[in-house]
Design an enzyme around this catalytic site. Structure first.
Site: not given
Lengths: 129, 147
Positions: B81-83
């Protein structure tokens, strides 16, 4: 989300790799957080003669690693210690706010590598005298 | 109304479309896991949605895989869920027993009505080089994989 400069360093990272006989090594972060990097330096006449990085992490982690090697190469150790996280982010024309803290570790890794060099260097001197 | 009609069509086509997607999904999962060492399917091999191929790649991080895929014209999402607003890995992946670093290396491919077999082949074709490049950069990669 990322600047063109960040993407350019992500696509073509500078100074990627290891220095087997490095004079100083600095590792920061950990895989649990999702970002971890190691900086290797070779020092000659008080200057960073060679520098390489290895990074596990997101695009920002890779780009900041690449950028810090460019900023530090050829600098004296004192100058290199003054390179901040902010300098790295600015040189990349900015980072997304959420990446400023977690993924912008490259300057820290550089500083740890220089401290490692100082420690080893002092130890060597101690043995000689 | 439009929505009612859409639901009607979806219901009618669901059995055949699900079968079609399942075949693509299974081909994608098998292709990825077979062509990349230290890659694994997340979750159950058959008791899963027909469109969902969640795969993890050891020693590298999901967002850097996504960026590389994006450069090649492939859209996927990342277990890390880095973005998204948090950098924490997916709580679902942690709940099924993955370690943090395993969850960080996860990529979710979802197939849809427009996807065709050639696109699945394309992803299988480009992934090995993407993973190799990122593993070469990673300090976590074991020596035998760096060559």
């Amino acid at each position: 989300m990322y600047t063109e400069k960040v993407m350019e360093h992500f696509r073509n990272p500078r100074n990627m790799g290891e220095i087997p006989d490095a004079d100083g090594i600095g590792t920061v972060g950990n895989p649990v957080c999702g970002d971890m990097m190691t900086i290797y330096i070779k020092v000659k006449d008080n200057r960073i003669n060679d520098i390489k990085f290895k990074t596990f992490g997101c695009g920002a982690a890779i780009a900041t690693s690449s950028m810090v090697t460019e900023l530090a190469k050829g600098k004296t150790l004192e100058e290199a210690l003054k390179i901040t996280r902010g300098d790295v982010a600015n040189a990349l024309e900015g980072l997304p706010p959420i990446k400023m803290h977690c993924s912008n570790l490259a300057a820290d890794a550089l500083h740890v590598a220089i401290e490692d060099y100082y420690k080893k260097h002092k130890a060597e001197k101690g043995v000689k005298t | 109304m439009g929505f009612g009609k859409a639901a009607e069509i979806a219901q009618k086509e669901m059995p055949t479309e699900s079968e079609r997607l399942k075949k693509l999904r299974d081909k994608l999962v098998k292709g990825l896991v077979d062509s990349v060492p230290y890659s694994f399917l997340n979750g159950h091999p058959t008791k899963r949605l027909p469109d969902n191929a969640a795969v993890r790649f050891s020693f590298i991080e999901g967002e850097s895989i996504l960026l590389s895929l994006d450069m090649m014209g492939v859209a996927a999402s990342s277990g890390s869920a880095c973005t998204a607003k948090t950098l924490e890995p997916s709580h679902v992946l942690l709940a099924i027993g993955l370690k943090h670093e395993e969850a960080h290396g996860s990529v979710l491919f979802t197939l849809g009505r427009q996807n065709i077999e050639e696109e699945v082949d394309y992803v299988i074709d480009i992934i090995p080089d993407i993973v190799k490049r990122l593993r070469k950069m990673s300090p976590l990669t074991p020596k035998e994989l760096r060559a």
